[in-house]
Design a protein around this motif. Structure first.
Motif, PDB file in Angstrom:
ATOM      1  N   GLN A  48       0.837  -1.203   0.000  1.00 21.78           N
ATOM      2  CA  GLN A  48       0.000   0.000   0.000  1.00 21.78           C
ATOM      3  C   GLN A  48       0.870   1.251   0.000  1.00 21.78           C
ATOM      4  O   GLN A  48       1.886   1.315   0.688  1.00 21.78           O
ATOM      5  CB  GLN A  48      -0.902  -0.005   1.234  1.00 21.78           C
ATOM      6  CG  GLN A  48      -1.836   1.177   1.322  1.00 21.78           C
ATOM      7  CD  GLN A  48      -2.825   1.032   2.472  1.00 21.78           C
ATOM      8  OE1 GLN A  48      -3.825   0.341   2.368  1.00 21.78           O
ATOM      9  NE2 GLN A  48      -2.534   1.680   3.589  1.00 21.78           N
ATOM     10  N   ASP A  50       0.928   5.834  -0.461  1.00 19.24           N
ATOM     11  CA  ASP A  50       0.181   7.094  -0.479  1.00 19.24           C
ATOM     12  C   ASP A  50       0.446   7.874  -1.759  1.00 19.24           C
ATOM     13  O   ASP A  50      -0.100   8.955  -1.958  1.00 19.24           O
ATOM     14  CB  ASP A  50       0.527   7.955   0.739  1.00 19.24           C
ATOM     15  CG  ASP A  50       2.020   8.252   0.859  1.00 19.24           C
ATOM     16  OD1 ASP A  50       2.769   7.972  -0.099  1.00 19.24           O
ATOM     17  OD2 ASP A  50       2.433   8.761   1.915  1.00 19.24           O
ATOM     18  N   THR A  74      -7.687   1.597  -5.573  1.00 18.83           N
ATOM     19  CA  THR A  74      -7.771   2.805  -4.742  1.00 18.83           C
ATOM     20  C   THR A  74      -8.633   2.518  -3.518  1.00 18.83           C
ATOM     21  O   THR A  74      -9.728   1.970  -3.642  1.00 18.83           O
ATOM     22  CB  THR A  74      -8.386   3.971  -5.540  1.00 18.83           C
ATOM     23  OG1 THR A  74      -7.580   4.220  -6.692  1.00 18.83           O
ATOM     24  CG2 THR A  74      -8.440   5.230  -4.685  1.00 18.83           C
ATOM     25  N   VAL A  75      -8.094   2.878  -2.360  1.00 16.88           N
ATOM     26  CA  VAL A  75      -8.808   2.647  -1.097  1.00 16.88           C
ATOM     27  C   VAL A  75      -8.832   3.947  -0.320  1.00 16.88           C
ATOM     28  O   VAL A  75      -7.795   4.605  -0.144  1.00 16.88           O
ATOM     29  CB  VAL A  75      -8.126   1.542  -0.264  1.00 16.88           C
ATOM     30  CG1 VAL A  75      -8.864   1.351   1.049  1.00 16.88           C
ATOM     31  CG2 VAL A  75      -8.063   0.238  -1.043  1.00 16.88           C
ATOM     32  N   ASP A  76     -10.009   4.331   0.151  1.00 19.73           N
ATOM     33  CA  ASP A  76     -10.149   5.535   0.976  1.00 19.73           C
ATOM     34  C   ASP A  76     -10.359   5.133   2.430  1.00 19.73           C
ATOM     35  O   ASP A  76     -11.225   4.319   2.741  1.00 19.73           O
ATOM     36  CB  ASP A  76     -11.333   6.375   0.510  1.00 19.73           C
ATOM     37  CG  ASP A  76     -11.076   7.030  -0.842  1.00 19.73           C
ATOM     38  OD1 ASP A  76      -9.903   7.342  -1.123  1.00 19.73           O
ATOM     39  OD2 ASP A  76     -12.038   7.207  -1.623  1.00 19.73           O
ATOM     40  N   HIS A  77      -9.549   5.720   3.299  1.00 13.89           N
ATOM     41  CA  HIS A  77      -9.650   5.447   4.737  1.00 13.89           C
ATOM     42  C   HIS A  77     -10.179   6.690   5.446  1.00 13.89           C
ATOM     43  O   HIS A  77      -9.702   7.801   5.219  1.00 13.89           O
ATOM     44  CB  HIS A  77      -8.279   5.092   5.319  1.00 13.89           C
ATOM     45  CG  HIS A  77      -7.686   3.838   4.750  1.00 13.89           C
ATOM     46  ND1 HIS A  77      -8.148   2.585   5.065  1.00 13.89           N
ATOM     47  CD2 HIS A  77      -6.657   3.655   3.879  1.00 13.89           C
ATOM     48  CE1 HIS A  77      -7.428   1.676   4.411  1.00 13.89           C
ATOM     49  NE2 HIS A  77      -6.526   2.301   3.685  1.00 13.89           N
ATOM     50  N   ALA A  78     -11.157   6.501   6.303  1.00 16.84           N
ATOM     51  CA  ALA A  78     -11.679   7.608   7.109  1.00 16.84           C
ATOM     52  C   ALA A  78     -10.771   7.823   8.317  1.00 16.84           C
ATOM     53  O   ALA A  78     -10.455   6.884   9.040  1.00 16.84           O
ATOM     54  CB  ALA A  78     -13.103   7.308   7.555  1.00 16.84           C
ATOM     55  N   THR A  79     -10.330   9.052   8.517  1.00 14.75           N
ATOM     56  CA  THR A  79      -9.489   9.411   9.663  1.00 14.75           C
ATOM     57  C   THR A  79     -10.109  10.620  10.358  1.00 14.75           C
ATOM     58  O   THR A  79     -10.997  11.276   9.809  1.00 14.75           O
ATOM     59  CB  THR A  79      -8.054   9.752   9.206  1.00 14.75           C
ATOM     60  OG1 THR A  79      -8.083  11.025   8.533  1.00 14.75           O
ATOM     61  CG2 THR A  79      -7.508   8.684   8.271  1.00 14.75           C
ATOM     62  N   ASN A  83     -10.960  11.961   4.920  1.00 16.18           N
ATOM     63  CA  ASN A  83     -10.609  10.770   4.148  1.00 16.18           C
ATOM     64  C   ASN A  83      -9.184  10.852   3.619  1.00 16.18           C
ATOM     65  O   ASN A  83      -8.732  11.913   3.178  1.00 16.18           O
ATOM     66  CB  ASN A  83     -11.574  10.591   2.970  1.00 16.18           C
ATOM     67  CG  ASN A  83     -12.913  10.038   3.419  1.00 16.18           C
ATOM     68  OD1 ASN A  83     -13.031   9.524   4.529  1.00 16.18           O
ATOM     69  ND2 ASN A  83     -13.928  10.138   2.575  1.00 16.18           N
ATOM     70  N   ARG A  85      -6.597   8.885   0.923  1.00 17.76           N
ATOM     71  CA  ARG A  85      -6.590   7.942  -0.202  1.00 17.76           C
ATOM     72  C   ARG A  85      -5.271   7.177  -0.247  1.00 17.76           C
ATOM     73  O   ARG A  85      -4.190   7.763  -0.126  1.00 17.76           O
ATOM     74  CB  ARG A  85      -6.815   8.694  -1.514  1.00 17.76           C
ATOM     75  CG  ARG A  85      -6.763   7.815  -2.761  1.00 17.76           C
ATOM     76  CD  ARG A  85      -7.536   8.433  -3.902  1.00 17.76           C
ATOM     77  NE  ARG A  85      -8.978   8.401  -3.614  1.00 17.76           N
ATOM     78  CZ  ARG A  85      -9.905   8.825  -4.467  1.00 17.76           C
ATOM     79  NH1 ARG A  85      -9.566   9.321  -5.643  1.00 17.76           N
ATOM     80  NH2 ARG A  85     -11.181   8.771  -4.132  1.00 17.76           N
ATOM     81  N   ARG A  86      -5.385   5.871  -0.437  1.00 11.17           N
ATOM     82  CA  ARG A  86      -4.224   5.007  -0.566  1.00 11.17           C
ATOM     83  C   ARG A  86      -4.370   4.174  -1.841  1.00 11.17           C
ATOM     84  O   ARG A  86      -5.488   3.969  -2.345  1.00 11.17           O
ATOM     85  CB  ARG A  86      -4.088   4.065   0.647  1.00 11.17           C
ATOM     86  CG  ARG A  86      -3.782   4.799   1.942  1.00 11.17           C
ATOM     87  CD  ARG A  86      -2.367   5.350   1.948  1.00 11.17           C
ATOM     88  NE  ARG A  86      -2.023   5.989   3.214  1.00 11.17           N
ATOM     89  CZ  ARG A  86      -2.101   7.286   3.444  1.00 11.17           C
ATOM     90  NH1 ARG A  86      -2.536   8.092   2.474  1.00 11.17           N
ATOM     91  NH2 ARG A  86      -1.758   7.803   4.607  1.00 11.17           N
TER      92      ARG A  86
END
Length: 317
Positions: A48, A50, A74-79, A83, A85-86
């Protein structure tokens, strides 16, 4: 674009490296970006990032160097900060073969290698440089100018961190492993070492920009410190002058008309020019006198007032 993104974009654009150096970079990117994941009886290789540029470089390198198809998802992570994107590079078919080819899987025991393959750790200098480049592309961080200087890489294991420290040592750079909560990191903090590592990894343009911005930031910080220092001095001087004026007024009240002319003149100068320094008061005197003479006369004026005040108090008793 943030400076870290610029560095990773520059590193991802390097071409013309020898295949052995490129393979070392692939292994490092897979090791520090993720590694192996077992799904039922299959091994999936994934990493993975950035940086989309880094993910696409790895995807192309896996195909051209090893002949395996890799997908980029493409993976979006909520922080808490929104968000993030990775980009995940995944090799589902041929994962075991790729793991063996890159040295992430031990050929004899078919067990994952916790650090870096020995042949890479003991490789040539070109390979050592691309090991650091791959690790940085996978999980590297760089301080923004104006902040405390650091370049660091989050490591998947203690063995990987030690391998990275040894690789830096071969490049003549001192790197330090450290534990930050649950993650192992390898960090450079010396600005000269950071600049040199950026150059060795293949990002001379970013190294110049980082060094230039850091120098500008240090200059601004120094200017701010000096301005704050001057401001504090001015406040202290103004407070001291105000206190001196108050003492002179009290002395005039106590002594009335019974004040030696030279002491009265010095005291009046202090009252008439509140913000002036002792040296400036000396120049304003007629005739001009030194700052020490001004200070001495004001001091004797205050002492005389204190003496008269004490005598008045004793007489009243």
């Amino acid at each position: 674009m943030a400076l870290l993104d610029e560095v990773k974009s520059e590193l991802s654009g390097i071409d013309g490296e020898m295949p052995a150096a490129q393979k070392a970079q692939v292994t490092a990117m897979l090791r520090f970006g993720g590694g192996l994941r077992k799904v039922q009886r299959n091994i999936i290789v994934q990493a993975q990032f950035d940086s989309l540029d880094a993910a696409q470089w790895l995807q192309d390198a896996i195909l051209h160097l090893y002949g395996h198809e890799a997908l980029v998802r493409t993976v979006d992570h909520a922080t808490p900060h929104g968000n993030v994107r990775r980009y995940v590079v995944i090799v589902e078919r041929g994962g075991v073969a790729l793991a063996l080819q890159t040295g992430l899987l031990d050929r004899q025991r078919h067990q994952p290698v916790p650090g870096l393959p020995p042949e890479l750790a003991n490789g040539n200098i070109a390979q050592v440089k691309t090991i650091w480049r791959g690790a940085f592309l996978a999980h590297g961080g760089l301080s923004e100018p104006g902040n405390a200087s650091y370049l660091e890489i989050v490591c998947p294991s203690n063995e990987a961190a030690l391998a990275l420290v040894a690789a830096a040592r071969r490049l003549g750079i001192s790197a330090h492993p450290r534990q930050v909560r649950s993650s192992k990191r390898v960090t450079l903090q010396d600005p000269d070492a950071i600049e040199r590592m950026l150059n060795l990894m293949g990002a001379p343009r970013s190294a110049r920009e980082w060094t230039g911005k850091r120098s500008d930031g240090e200059t601004r910080s120094k200017a701010n410190r000096l301005a704050n220092f001057d401001d504090a001095n001015m406040r202290r001087s103004a407070k001291a002058a105000a206190e001196a004026c108050e003492k002179v007024r009290r002395a005039f009240d106590i002594l009335g008309d019974d004040i030696p002319p030279n002491l009265k003149a010095a005291g009046q100068l202090r009252l008439d020019h509140v913000d002036a320094s002792l040296e400036e008061l000396g120049h304003l005197a007629d005739p001009p006198i030194t700052k020490d003479a001004v200070a001495g006369r004001i001091r004797r004026l205050l002492q005389l007032a204190e003496k008269v005040n004490k005598q008045g108090g004793q007489a009243a008793k």
